[in-house]
Structure formats: structure tokens, C-alpha cells
Design a protein around this motif. Structure first.
Motif, mmCIF file in Angstrom:
data_model
loop_
_atom_site.group_PDB
_atom_site.id
_atom_site.type_symbol
_atom_site.label_atom_id
_atom_site.label_comp_id
_atom_site.label_asym_id
_atom_site.label_seq_id
_atom_site.Cartn_x
_atom_site.Cartn_y
_atom_site.Cartn_z
ATOM 1 N N PHE A 61 0.616 -1.140 0.280
ATOM 2 C CA PHE A 61 0.204 0.115 0.081
ATOM 3 C C PHE A 61 0.890 0.923 -0.180
ATOM 4 N N VAL A 62 1.532 1.143 0.691
ATOM 5 C CA VAL A 62 2.736 2.230 1.080
ATOM 6 C C VAL A 62 3.001 2.814 -0.396
ATOM 7 N N LEU A 63 3.978 1.680 -0.693
ATOM 8 C CA LEU A 63 4.383 1.835 -2.191
ATOM 9 C C LEU A 63 3.947 2.520 -3.204
ATOM 10 N N ASP A 64 3.018 1.448 -3.462
ATOM 11 C CA ASP A 64 1.846 1.686 -4.254
ATOM 12 C C ASP A 64 1.144 3.459 -4.773
ATOM 13 N N LYS A 65 0.799 3.806 -3.501
ATOM 14 C CA LYS A 65 0.239 5.440 -2.958
ATOM 15 C C LYS A 65 1.313 6.243 -3.461
ATOM 16 N N ILE A 66 2.406 5.630 -2.446
ATOM 17 C CA ILE A 66 3.592 7.318 -2.875
ATOM 18 C C ILE A 66 4.803 6.730 -4.301
ATOM 19 N N TRP A 67 4.670 6.347 -4.886
ATOM 20 C CA TRP A 67 5.350 5.415 -6.380
ATOM 21 C C TRP A 67 4.654 5.333 -7.061
ATOM 22 N N ILE A 68 3.789 4.623 -7.532
ATOM 23 C CA ILE A 68 2.685 3.715 -8.634
ATOM 24 C C ILE A 68 1.951 5.464 -8.986
ATOM 25 N N PHE A 69 0.903 5.187 -7.797
ATOM 26 C CA PHE A 69 0.203 6.197 -8.512
ATOM 27 C C PHE A 69 0.600 7.570 -7.860
ATOM 28 N N ARG A 70 0.951 8.339 -7.252
ATOM 29 C CA ARG A 70 1.422 9.622 -6.601
ATOM 30 C C ARG A 70 0.503 10.100 -5.648
ATOM 31 N N TYR A 71 -0.763 9.706 -5.495
ATOM 32 C CA TYR A 71 -1.782 9.858 -4.785
ATOM 33 C C TYR A 71 -1.124 10.503 -2.781
ATOM 34 N N ARG A 72 -1.639 11.082 -3.067
ATOM 35 C CA ARG A 72 -1.848 12.546 -1.715
ATOM 36 C C ARG A 72 -3.210 11.661 -1.086
ATOM 37 N N HIS A 73 -3.273 12.015 0.511
ATOM 38 C CA HIS A 73 -4.564 12.128 0.900
ATOM 39 C C HIS A 73 -4.816 13.035 1.080
ATOM 40 N N LYS A 74 -6.341 13.691 1.144
ATOM 41 C CA LYS A 74 -6.532 14.554 2.235
ATOM 42 C C LYS A 74 -6.456 14.915 3.593
ATOM 43 N N ASN A 75 -7.247 14.102 4.042
ATOM 44 C CA ASN A 75 -5.990 14.007 5.563
ATOM 45 C C ASN A 75 -6.463 12.911 6.199
ATOM 46 N N ILE A 76 -5.979 12.384 7.546
ATOM 47 C CA ILE A 76 -6.019 11.707 7.598
ATOM 48 C C ILE A 76 -7.397 10.378 8.257
ATOM 49 N N SER A 77 -8.566 10.505 7.599
ATOM 50 C CA SER A 77 -9.281 10.232 8.107
ATOM 51 C C SER A 77 -9.309 9.377 6.099
ATOM 52 N N HIS A 78 -9.472 10.453 4.921
ATOM 53 C CA HIS A 78 -9.096 10.390 3.765
ATOM 54 C C HIS A 78 -8.414 9.165 3.509
ATOM 55 N N GLY A 79 -6.773 9.110 4.270
ATOM 56 C CA GLY A 79 -6.119 7.932 4.254
ATOM 57 C C GLY A 79 -5.995 6.451 4.868
#
Length: 139
Positions: A61-79
């Protein structure tokens, strides 16, 4: 990049995704082995598979979020919601993984065969999971 998920069309992303899948598989199988070394009771295999699955899930999850999809969460609950959805998408792929792992164990009755079955199941599962994540989690 929250508006749309990146495609795996570029060779760079294909290599990264394959590398991250391999790292996650190694973490999963390694955590299973450590779990089996730590506990040898009645449900040792089931516990090891759960431990490995959980560890591999968080890492991927961490690797995909950061490096594959370059996804940023709006806040903790969104994360948290994203991780829950990512985990939910993993249910189907986990069935594939566990089917191969437990199937190999049932057929060959050996730890190495179970681990090879698990690695094959994880590989197939990650190909399916990318498509689900791209459409439903990181879009």
C-alpha cells in the motif's frame, strides 16, 4: 495526483510495480517463515499466512500510493478510508493467493511447495490488484 491514477504504460512504472510486488512477496514469505519459527502450534500455518498477508499488504500500500499512483490523502480519515478500500480490493486477490498457497500445500505437503504456490498466487493477484486499485482506490 488525486484526479486520475497513472497508467502502467511507461516501462519505468512497470519495472517499479514489479519490483514492489517482488518486495511485497518477499516480505510476505519472510514474515511467514519468521512466524513459523516463532510459533509451532496447532494453527501455525494459518497464523503465518495471516501475518505474512498483513505485512505484505501494508508495505505494498505504501509503495503503490507513493511511487506508482503518486496519491496524496486529503487528511488522516481519507488515508484510513483509502487503506480500507485498498484492503477490500485485496480480498479477491487474497483468495487467489491463498488458493494457490493452500492448494500447493494440499497437493505436495511441503513448506517449499506452499511458499512457491504462495509466490505464484501473489504474482497473479498483483496483476489483478493493480487494475482494481487504479479504478477504485487511487482514482
Amino acid at each position: 495526483m488525486n484526479s486520475s491514477a497513472k497508467s502502467l504504460a511507461t516501462p519505468h512504472l512497470v519495472v517499479l510495480y514489479a519490483l514492489f510486488a517482488a518486495l511485497s512477496i518477499a516480505a510476505n514469505i519472510g514474515l511467514q517463515k519468521l512466524s513459523l519459527m516463532a510459533y509451532g502450534g496447532r494453527f501455525d500455518v494459518l497464523l503465518s499466512v495471516l501475518v505474512g498477508t498483513g505485512g505484505g499488504l501494508v508495505l505494498k500500500f505504501v509503495l503503490d500510493k507513493i511511487w506508482i499512483f503518486r496519491y496524496r490523502h486529503k487528511n488522516i480519515s481519507h488515508g484510513v478510508a483509502s487503506f480500507f478500500l485498498y484492503s477490500l480490493m485485496g480480498v479477491a486477490t487474497t483468495v487467489i493467493f491463498w488458493g494457490f498457497e493452500f492448494g500447493a500445500d494440499a497437493i505436495f505437503h511441503s513448506e517449499p511447495a506452499r511458499f512457491v504456490g504462495g509466490a505464484i498466487g501473489l504474482t497473479i493477484g498483483y496483476v489483478v490488484k493493480y487494475q482494481l486499485d487504479k479504478r477504485f482506490v487511487f482514482s
